[in-house]
Design a protein around this motif. Sequence first.
Motif, mmCIF file in Angstrom:
data_model
loop_
_atom_site.group_PDB
_atom_site.id
_atom_site.type_symbol
_atom_site.label_atom_id
_atom_site.label_comp_id
_atom_site.label_asym_id
_atom_site.label_seq_id
_atom_site.Cartn_x
_atom_site.Cartn_y
_atom_site.Cartn_z
ATOM 1 N N ILE A 56 0.847 -1.196 0.000
ATOM 2 C CA ILE A 56 0.000 0.000 0.000
ATOM 3 C C ILE A 56 0.878 1.240 0.000
ATOM 4 O O ILE A 56 0.654 2.189 -0.752
ATOM 5 N N SER A 57 1.904 1.239 0.831
ATOM 6 C CA SER A 57 2.819 2.385 0.917
ATOM 7 C C SER A 57 3.541 2.632 -0.402
ATOM 8 O O SER A 57 3.760 3.786 -0.789
ATOM 9 N N LYS A 58 3.902 1.577 -1.115
ATOM 10 C CA LYS A 58 4.558 1.739 -2.414
ATOM 11 C C LYS A 58 3.607 2.403 -3.417
ATOM 12 O O LYS A 58 4.016 3.282 -4.175
ATOM 13 N N HIS A 59 2.351 1.968 -3.417
ATOM 14 C CA HIS A 59 1.365 2.594 -4.302
ATOM 15 C C HIS A 59 1.205 4.075 -3.950
ATOM 16 O O HIS A 59 1.139 4.927 -4.839
ATOM 17 N N LEU A 60 1.138 4.376 -2.663
ATOM 18 C CA LEU A 60 0.990 5.768 -2.242
ATOM 19 C C LEU A 60 2.191 6.607 -2.645
ATOM 20 O O LEU A 60 2.048 7.767 -3.024
ATOM 21 N N LYS A 61 3.368 6.033 -2.584
ATOM 22 C CA LYS A 61 4.574 6.767 -2.977
ATOM 23 C C LYS A 61 4.515 7.137 -4.465
ATOM 24 O O LYS A 61 4.881 8.244 -4.853
ATOM 25 N N VAL A 62 4.033 6.221 -5.296
ATOM 26 C CA VAL A 62 3.881 6.510 -6.729
ATOM 27 C C VAL A 62 2.898 7.663 -6.920
ATOM 28 O O VAL A 62 3.144 8.591 -7.700
ATOM 29 N N LEU A 63 1.776 7.618 -6.209
ATOM 30 C CA LEU A 63 0.776 8.682 -6.305
ATOM 31 C C LEU A 63 1.329 10.012 -5.808
ATOM 32 O O LEU A 63 1.068 11.068 -6.385
ATOM 33 N N GLU A 64 2.114 9.974 -4.730
ATOM 34 C CA GLU A 64 2.730 11.198 -4.203
ATOM 35 C C GLU A 64 3.761 11.752 -5.175
ATOM 36 O O GLU A 64 3.808 12.963 -5.408
ATOM 37 N N ASN A 65 4.576 10.889 -5.745
ATOM 38 C CA ASN A 65 5.593 11.339 -6.703
ATOM 39 C C ASN A 65 4.964 11.967 -7.946
ATOM 40 O O ASN A 65 5.557 12.844 -8.565
ATOM 41 N N ALA A 66 3.769 11.515 -8.302
ATOM 42 C CA ALA A 66 3.060 12.089 -9.446
ATOM 43 C C ALA A 66 2.333 13.378 -9.063
ATOM 44 O O ALA A 66 1.780 14.055 -9.922
ATOM 45 N N GLY A 67 2.331 13.700 -7.779
ATOM 46 C CA GLY A 67 1.667 14.908 -7.301
ATOM 47 C C GLY A 67 0.171 14.744 -7.137
ATOM 48 O O GLY A 67 -0.543 15.719 -6.934
ATOM 49 N N LEU A 68 -0.326 13.519 -7.225
ATOM 50 C CA LEU A 68 -1.759 13.264 -7.141
ATOM 51 C C LEU A 68 -2.259 13.178 -5.700
ATOM 52 O O LEU A 68 -3.451 13.311 -5.445
ATOM 53 N N VAL A 69 -1.349 12.925 -4.776
ATOM 54 C CA VAL A 69 -1.703 12.755 -3.372
ATOM 55 C C VAL A 69 -0.693 13.520 -2.527
ATOM 56 O O VAL A 69 0.490 13.557 -2.854
ATOM 57 N N VAL A 70 -1.188 14.137 -1.474
ATOM 58 C CA VAL A 70 -0.313 14.807 -0.515
ATOM 59 C C VAL A 70 -0.429 14.111 0.830
ATOM 60 O O VAL A 70 -1.469 13.535 1.161
ATOM 61 N N ARG A 71 0.652 14.186 1.602
ATOM 62 C CA ARG A 71 0.724 13.549 2.904
ATOM 63 C C ARG A 71 0.459 14.596 3.980
ATOM 64 O O ARG A 71 1.067 15.657 3.981
ATOM 65 N N GLY A 72 -0.434 14.273 4.874
ATOM 66 C CA GLY A 72 -0.758 15.183 5.962
ATOM 67 C C GLY A 72 0.059 14.895 7.206
ATOM 68 O O GLY A 72 0.651 13.837 7.350
ATOM 69 N N LYS A 73 0.076 15.879 8.088
ATOM 70 C CA LYS A 73 0.755 15.711 9.381
ATOM 71 C C LYS A 73 -0.283 15.959 10.462
ATOM 72 O O LYS A 73 -0.588 17.090 10.786
ATOM 73 N N ASN A 74 -0.849 14.889 10.978
ATOM 74 C CA ASN A 74 -1.851 14.966 12.018
ATOM 75 C C ASN A 74 -1.511 13.892 13.046
ATOM 76 O O ASN A 74 -1.969 12.766 12.934
ATOM 77 N N ALA A 75 -0.667 14.247 13.994
ATOM 78 C CA ALA A 75 -0.181 13.309 15.010
ATOM 79 C C ALA A 75 0.476 12.117 14.321
ATOM 80 O O ALA A 75 1.335 12.292 13.471
ATOM 81 N N GLN A 76 0.054 10.915 14.651
ATOM 82 C CA GLN A 76 0.653 9.713 14.069
ATOM 83 C C GLN A 76 -0.112 9.186 12.851
ATOM 84 O O GLN A 76 0.281 8.199 12.258
ATOM 85 N N LEU A 77 -1.186 9.850 12.477
ATOM 86 C CA LEU A 77 -2.069 9.304 11.446
ATOM 87 C C LEU A 77 -1.544 9.436 10.023
ATOM 88 O O LEU A 77 -1.773 8.584 9.199
ATOM 89 N N ARG A 78 -0.896 10.511 9.702
ATOM 90 C CA ARG A 78 -0.368 10.760 8.366
ATOM 91 C C ARG A 78 -1.424 10.543 7.275
ATOM 92 O O ARG A 78 -1.260 9.696 6.386
ATOM 93 N N PRO A 79 -2.541 11.276 7.325
ATOM 94 C CA PRO A 79 -3.579 11.095 6.303
ATOM 95 C C PRO A 79 -3.096 11.524 4.926
ATOM 96 O O PRO A 79 -2.170 12.320 4.800
ATOM 97 N N ARG A 80 -3.727 10.980 3.917
ATOM 98 C CA ARG A 80 -3.434 11.349 2.534
ATOM 99 C C ARG A 80 -4.656 12.058 1.967
ATOM 100 O O ARG A 80 -5.788 11.737 2.308
ATOM 101 N N ALA A 81 -4.409 13.012 1.068
ATOM 102 C CA ALA A 81 -5.494 13.751 0.415
ATOM 103 C C ALA A 81 -5.200 13.867 -1.068
ATOM 104 O O ALA A 81 -4.045 13.893 -1.499
ATOM 105 N N LEU A 82 -6.244 13.946 -1.849
ATOM 106 C CA LEU A 82 -6.157 14.074 -3.301
ATOM 107 C C LEU A 82 -5.788 15.499 -3.688
ATOM 108 O O LEU A 82 -6.273 16.450 -3.093
#
Length: 119
Positions: A56-82
């Motif tokens: 799952i993390s590898k897929h998210l990294k691809v999406l983040e590298n493409a700029g399609l997803v951003v990583r949030g900083k909310n305590a330990q949760l690290r939510p992702r957003a489109l």
Amino acid sequence: MAMYTKRRRANTADTLSAVFGALADPTRRAMLDRLKSGALTVTELGAPFNMAQPTISKHLKVLENAGLVVRGKNAQLRPRALTPEPLEEASAYLDQFRSIWEGTLDRLELYLKELQSGQ
């Protein structure tokens, strides 16, 4: 409230390659579909997929590298957003070809009408 950080993106040609590469995988497209309704944690995002956390993390990294997803900083949760901007760029690129597709379909429609009227 989560704060989100965007990765620095490359030039448009490289962005398009990254976006289309990310969209080529059905799991990543499904992840983007899930993010349309709002930010999700990695656990929430990966819940419907029968995959290990590292996958799952590898897929998210691809999406983040493409700029399609951003990583949030909310305590330990690290939510992702489109982030839709790269999709808009990809759509604008594809729109350049829309007139070609539509012209081809228009010619096909005329040809079919000619065939039908000749019968």
